[in-house]
Design a protein around this motif. Structure first.
Motif, PDB file in Angstrom:
ATOM      1  N   GLY A 118     -45.768 -45.027 -55.326  1.00 57.64           N
ATOM      2  CA  GLY A 118     -44.549 -45.369 -54.598  1.00 57.64           C
ATOM      3  C   GLY A 118     -44.630 -45.217 -53.100  1.00 57.64           C
ATOM      4  O   GLY A 118     -43.620 -45.356 -52.414  1.00 57.64           O
ATOM      5  N   SER A 119     -45.809 -44.977 -52.562  1.00 57.55           N
ATOM      6  CA  SER A 119     -45.961 -44.782 -51.121  1.00 57.55           C
ATOM      7  C   SER A 119     -46.099 -46.118 -50.386  1.00 57.55           C
ATOM      8  O   SER A 119     -46.445 -47.131 -50.993  1.00 57.55           O
ATOM      9  N   THR A 120     -45.844 -46.073 -49.086  1.00 50.02           N
ATOM     10  CA  THR A 120     -46.081 -47.223 -48.220  1.00 50.02           C
ATOM     11  C   THR A 120     -47.011 -46.783 -47.102  1.00 50.02           C
ATOM     12  O   THR A 120     -46.677 -45.865 -46.341  1.00 50.02           O
ATOM     13  N   VAL A 121     -48.172 -47.421 -47.010  1.00 50.31           N
ATOM     14  CA  VAL A 121     -49.121 -47.133 -45.943  1.00 50.31           C
ATOM     15  C   VAL A 121     -48.883 -48.172 -44.856  1.00 50.31           C
ATOM     16  O   VAL A 121     -49.077 -49.370 -45.068  1.00 50.31           O
ATOM     17  N   SER A 122     -48.424 -47.716 -43.709  1.00 50.89           N
ATOM     18  CA  SER A 122     -48.044 -48.595 -42.598  1.00 50.89           C
ATOM     19  C   SER A 122     -49.239 -49.351 -42.037  1.00 50.89           C
ATOM     20  O   SER A 122     -50.386 -48.895 -42.142  1.00 50.89           O
ATOM     21  N   PRO A 123     -48.981 -50.493 -41.388  1.00 49.34           N
ATOM     22  CA  PRO A 123     -50.069 -51.264 -40.782  1.00 49.34           C
ATOM     23  C   PRO A 123     -50.920 -50.403 -39.846  1.00 49.34           C
ATOM     24  O   PRO A 123     -50.389 -49.595 -39.070  1.00 49.34           O
ATOM     25  N   GLY A 124     -52.231 -50.581 -39.954  1.00 49.01           N
ATOM     26  CA  GLY A 124     -53.168 -49.901 -39.070  1.00 49.01           C
ATOM     27  C   GLY A 124     -53.455 -48.451 -39.394  1.00 49.01           C
ATOM     28  O   GLY A 124     -54.299 -47.831 -38.751  1.00 49.01           O
ATOM     29  N   THR A 125     -52.807 -47.877 -40.374  1.00 49.23           N
ATOM     30  CA  THR A 125     -53.013 -46.473 -40.722  1.00 49.23           C
ATOM     31  C   THR A 125     -54.399 -46.281 -41.321  1.00 49.23           C
ATOM     32  O   THR A 125     -54.824 -47.054 -42.173  1.00 49.23           O
ATOM     33  N   GLN A 126     -55.073 -45.238 -40.883  1.00 48.72           N
ATOM     34  CA  GLN A 126     -56.397 -44.911 -41.409  1.00 48.72           C
ATOM     35  C   GLN A 126     -56.286 -43.602 -42.181  1.00 48.72           C
ATOM     36  O   GLN A 126     -56.106 -42.535 -41.594  1.00 48.72           O
ATOM     37  N   ILE A 127     -56.366 -43.677 -43.498  1.00 41.44           N
ATOM     38  CA  ILE A 127     -56.348 -42.488 -44.335  1.00 41.44           C
ATOM     39  C   ILE A 127     -57.797 -42.027 -44.471  1.00 41.44           C
ATOM     40  O   ILE A 127     -58.639 -42.776 -44.957  1.00 41.44           O
ATOM     41  N   PRO A 128     -58.115 -40.807 -44.040  1.00 41.72           N
ATOM     42  CA  PRO A 128     -59.516 -40.360 -44.089  1.00 41.72           C
ATOM     43  C   PRO A 128     -60.026 -40.133 -45.511  1.00 41.72           C
ATOM     44  O   PRO A 128     -59.255 -40.188 -46.470  1.00 41.72           O
ATOM     45  N   ASP A 129     -61.298 -39.835 -45.634  1.00 43.32           N
ATOM     46  CA  ASP A 129     -61.923 -39.576 -46.925  1.00 43.32           C
ATOM     47  C   ASP A 129     -61.366 -38.295 -47.551  1.00 43.32           C
ATOM     48  O   ASP A 129     -61.075 -37.323 -46.857  1.00 43.32           O
ATOM     49  N   GLY A 130     -61.251 -38.316 -48.899  1.00 46.42           N
ATOM     50  CA  GLY A 130     -61.001 -37.107 -49.661  1.00 46.42           C
ATOM     51  C   GLY A 130     -59.652 -36.441 -49.499  1.00 46.42           C
ATOM     52  O   GLY A 130     -59.562 -35.225 -49.623  1.00 46.42           O
ATOM     53  N   VAL A 131     -58.594 -37.232 -49.246  1.00 48.45           N
ATOM     54  CA  VAL A 131     -57.273 -36.631 -49.070  1.00 48.45           C
ATOM     55  C   VAL A 131     -56.236 -37.316 -49.956  1.00 48.45           C
ATOM     56  O   VAL A 131     -56.443 -38.419 -50.445  1.00 48.45           O
ATOM     57  N   LEU A 132     -55.106 -36.629 -50.116  1.00 44.17           N
ATOM     58  CA  LEU A 132     -53.930 -37.198 -50.764  1.00 44.17           C
ATOM     59  C   LEU A 132     -52.952 -37.568 -49.674  1.00 44.17           C
ATOM     60  O   LEU A 132     -52.614 -36.737 -48.817  1.00 44.17           O
ATOM     61  N   ALA A 133     -52.490 -38.825 -49.688  1.00 46.78           N
ATOM     62  CA  ALA A 133     -51.461 -39.291 -48.754  1.00 46.78           C
ATOM     63  C   ALA A 133     -50.256 -39.701 -49.578  1.00 46.78           C
ATOM     64  O   ALA A 133     -50.398 -40.269 -50.664  1.00 46.78           O
ATOM     65  N   ALA A 134     -49.070 -39.418 -49.057  1.00 44.22           N
ATOM     66  CA  ALA A 134     -47.855 -39.739 -49.808  1.00 44.22           C
ATOM     67  C   ALA A 134     -46.714 -39.997 -48.839  1.00 44.22           C
ATOM     68  O   ALA A 134     -46.730 -39.547 -47.695  1.00 44.22           O
TER      69      ALA A 134
END
Length: 176
Positions: A118-134
């Motif tokens: 159910g998350s939204t990752v905004s344009p241009g966002t860089q989620i690094p390796d090995g993490v949980l994003a929410a």
């Protein structure tokens, strides 16, 4: 499986990949060995390129598309969960986009990372390796470990190719 050529570009599906009969691939879509595209998914590469790497999976009712001349890469063993939208974004090796999430233009999900359902990752966002994003917008919450890592990030690249092979071998229309 529904494969459509668009302006001379046609999908390419490895013989050991699984594309469900109700999935739709349009244009420059490349599906590698062991990858799976599930029921109702639409990968529309009419103005872009979409590459689904070995053992990756795009689950039921997800949509993958991008702006002109963009390459969308779904990395080796990555998972795009049920009912997701991936638009002009990429997911690295063993990355996971949780059910019902949206990942927008220019965003990237790092190797072994997970975007919560159910998350939204905004344009241009860089989620690094090995993490949980929410969240909406998604932000990094913590390093991924324990049950989340073992069950989702590490198990999916093994489970989905096996399940896809079973579907490829046994799926057939059923009479009412």
């Amino acid at each position: 499986m529904q494969l459509f050529e668009f302006e001379g570009l046609r999908p390419s599906v490895h013989p050991e990949a699984f594309v469900a009969p109700t999935a739709t691939l349009i244009g420059d879509v490349r599906v590698e060995k062991g990858a799976s595209i599930w029921y109702g998914a639409v990968l529309r590469a009419d103005e872009c390129t979409i590459i689904v790497r070995e053992n990756a999976n795009v689950q039921d009712n997800s949509v993958v598309h991008a702006a002109p001349e963009v390459v969308v890469e779904i990395g080796e063993g990555a998972t795009i969960g049920h009912n997701c939208t991936l638009h002009g974004a990429s997911v690295a090796r063993h990355g996971l986009v949780g059910n019902g999430s949206t990942v927008l233009d220019g965003a990237s999900i790092g190797a072994g990372s997970m975007v919560a359902a159910g998350s939204t990752v905004s344009p241009g966002t860089q989620i690094p390796d090995g993490v949980l994003a929410a969240g909406s917008p998604a932000v990094v919450k913590k390093e991924i470990a324990g049950t989340s890592a073992a069950f989702w990030v590490e198990a999916n690249p093994v489970h989905y190719p096996q399940l896809a092979a079973r579907h490829r071998q046994t799926i057939k229309p059923a009479s009412p």
